[in-house]
Design an enzyme around this catalytic site. Structure first.
Site, PDB file in Angstrom:
ATOM      1  CE  LYS A  93      -4.222  -1.713   2.169  1.00 51.88           C
ATOM      2  NZ  LYS A  93      -5.022  -1.742   3.381  1.00 51.88           N
ATOM      3  CD  GLU A 118     -11.928  11.511  11.432  1.00 46.43           C
ATOM      4  OE1 GLU A 118     -10.809  11.927  11.682  1.00 46.43           O
ATOM      5  OE2 GLU A 118     -12.870  12.253  11.113  1.00 46.43           O
ATOM      6  CG  PHE A 119     -17.549  12.028  14.209  1.00 43.35           C
ATOM      7  CD1 PHE A 119     -18.195  11.143  15.051  1.00 43.35           C
ATOM      8  CD2 PHE A 119     -16.762  13.022  14.769  1.00 43.35           C
ATOM      9  CE1 PHE A 119     -18.075  11.249  16.439  1.00 43.35           C
ATOM     10  CE2 PHE A 119     -16.631  13.147  16.147  1.00 43.35           C
ATOM     11  CZ  PHE A 119     -17.294  12.267  16.985  1.00 43.35           C
ATOM     12  CD  GLU A 129     -15.728   2.382   4.496  1.00 46.07           C
ATOM     13  OE1 GLU A 129     -15.960   1.846   3.396  1.00 46.07           O
ATOM     14  OE2 GLU A 129     -15.259   1.775   5.469  1.00 46.07           O
ATOM     15  CE  LYS A 163     -16.267   6.335  15.502  1.00 45.34           C
ATOM     16  NZ  LYS A 163     -16.203   6.806  14.166  1.00 45.34           N
ATOM     17  CB  CYS A 171     -17.761   1.809  11.734  1.00 46.79           C
ATOM     18  SG  CYS A 171     -16.309   2.165  10.767  1.00 46.79           S
ATOM     19  NE  ARG A 215     -13.342  -2.999   5.683  1.00 48.74           N
ATOM     20  CZ  ARG A 215     -12.650  -2.030   6.277  1.00 48.74           C
ATOM     21  NH1 ARG A 215     -11.964  -2.291   7.372  1.00 48.74           N
ATOM     22  NH2 ARG A 215     -12.632  -0.809   5.791  1.00 48.74           N
TER      23      ARG A 215
END
Ligand code: UGA
Length: 443
Positions: A36, A152-153, A156, A221, A277, A343
């Site tokens: 990557k 983090e919010f 995708e 979160k 998530c 996923r």
């Protein structure tokens, strides 16, 4: 500021690394995944995400970011270290902290006092305490290092937009020194003063900067993701009841959503929430409940309702497609539109169930790929080949591309005429006007 992002080739790490480099910070994005890192150094995005390609190109060309596998030396060079490694769930449903532990080892060996460690990964509160304790064996908290949480919010498919236009920045920490550093660090984003490629929109809006203690930031979160998941399980159940009583869930959502206390966003029924998530964070809350001797019954119910949803989709399909040897066209593999991520995708779960029962399954997705070694499964390169001789078409992902399908062509290609619209993407009259039989969700 000199910043290292550990886990810099992952979803959150990559978007974060690129984003903060356009805020004027000198960034080294590190990752153990050599492949990557090589791709990113060559300007090749490792994930499908709107706006990512041009952002990566822009940052590389302007030398704003370095991608490296040398985690040790990048830690030594940095004032701020962002941890954004993955925290997947292991086969027993527990959070796998191995990547966090590896980062901790690198930190303990290479930390250059004073360094601020910023946790972006969604870590259980107990794991943050472990980090503090382990680092505390060699260094003094407050003098040599500090740990703050900065959840983090990003969504995708909209992650680049979300980075530049967050609803809030949440910081959890106890030292005023760290909070001051982070205020300065985030000032270009808060003041909307960044250098970005032309396809990125920076809205003129006020970005609230919320400071709280560390467990509260983590809970913001977890609470946010659990509440979002709750909305989906709720609306999926309402849709199921609507079907039984002859109501139309779309009208029901519209009517409910007009009450500002409820709102109509994030209320689309579908095949159940997927992705890496929501389920993971709910499971973490259940696990936390167990740890502190609390019964997280509500969180469990959200999960259980979601697990049933794919089964319900399959049962709905079997009501219209009688033979288990029928050909099923699955439209969409990604867990939602805008990403190639499969996923925890409901579509993949459904495909596996159908193959097990002897159905012949063909799938199509504009970007996602699913390779299953089974003679009853294949993935087609275009939408219309998927539909050839199909007995039933099932819309599992809400891709825009599907909305403009030629319904007359669809009717001609299919052997039977069943359309199961699990995302309520189509208009019933349009589909039925083409001679197809339409079954949406919740109507
Ligand atoms: C979610 C949160 O929305 C982000 O704020 C958070 O940062 C992220 O998790 C994370 O923790 O990393 P994401 O998983 O990218 O983001 O996707 P969502 O847009 O939340 O969708 C999750 C699932 O719910 C998808 O399967 C989607 O199809 C489904 N969904 C969403 C519905 O079925 N109906 C809706 O109305 C909305």
């Amino acid at each position: 500021m000199k910043v290292s992002v550990i886990g810099g080739a992952g979803y959150v790490g990559l978007i974060t690394g690129l984003g903060i480099s356009t805020m004027g910070h000198k960034v080294i994005a590190t990752d153990i995944d050599e492949k990557k890192i090589a791709l990113l150094n060559n300007g090749k995005p490792t994930i499908f995400e709107k706006g990512l390609s041009s952002l990566l190109d822009y940052c590389n060309k302007n030398n704003m970011i370095e991608f490296s596998t040398d985690i040790s030396s990048s830690i030594k060079k940095s004032d701020l270290i962002i941890i954004s490694v993955g925290t997947p769930t292991d086969p027993n449903g527990k959070i796998d902290l191995s990547q966090v532990k590896m980062a901790l080892k690198d930190l303990a060996e290479n930390l250059n006092p004073f360094t601020l460690i910023l946790i972006k990964s969604t870590l259980p509160i107990t794991a943050v305490n472990m980090l503090k304790e382990e680092l505390g064996k060699k260094f003094t908290e407050g003098k040599d290092f500090d740990i703050a949480s900065n959840p983090e919010f990003l969504r995708e498919g909209r992650a680049v937009y979300d980075f530049y236009n967050p609803d809030r920045i949440v910081i959890g920490g106890s030292s005023s020194k760290s909070i001051d550093i982070l205020k300065e660090f985030y000032s270009p984003l808060i003041n909307r003063d960044m250098s970005v490629p032309s396809d990125i929109s920076i809205e003129k809006k006020k970005i609230p900067f919320i400071v709280t203690n560390l467990p509260s930031a983590q809970m913001i979160k977890y609470g946010s993701n659990a509440f979002l998941a709750n909305k989906i399980s709720f609306v999926n159940e309402i849709a199921q009841i609507c079907e039984s009583v002859g109501a139309n869930v779309n009208d029901v959502i519209t009517g409910m959503g007009m009450d500002p206390r409820i709102g109509s966003e994030y209320m689309q029924p579908g095949p159940g929430f997927g992705g890496p998530c929501l389920e993971k964070d709910l499971e973490a809350l259940v696990e936390l409940g167990r740890f502190f001797n609390l019964e997280a019954t509500f969180m469990k119910a959200i999960l259980e309702r979601n697990e049933r949803q794919v089964e319900l989709v399959k049962n709905k399909m079997s009501r219209f497609v009688n033979s288990a040897y029928s050909k099923i066209a699955i439209m969409g593999l990604a867990f939602k539109a805008g990403t190639d991520d499969i996923r925890n995708s409901a579509s993949v779960k459904l495909i596996n169930m159908l193959i097990m029962e002897g159905y012949e399954v063909r799938s199509y997705d504009p970007v996602a790929k699913l390779d299953i070694n089974n003679s009853n499964y294949s993935q087609c390169k275009d939408l219309y080949s998927t539909l050839e001789s199909a007995d039933c078409a099932v819309i599992m992902t809400e891709w825009e591309e599907f909305k403009s399908i030629d319904l007359n062509k669809m009717k001609k290609l299919m052997k039977s005429n069943i359309v199961l619209d699990i995302r309520n993407l189509f208009n019933r009259d349009d589909v039925e006007g083409a001679g197809l039989k339409y079954y949406g969700l919740g109507s």
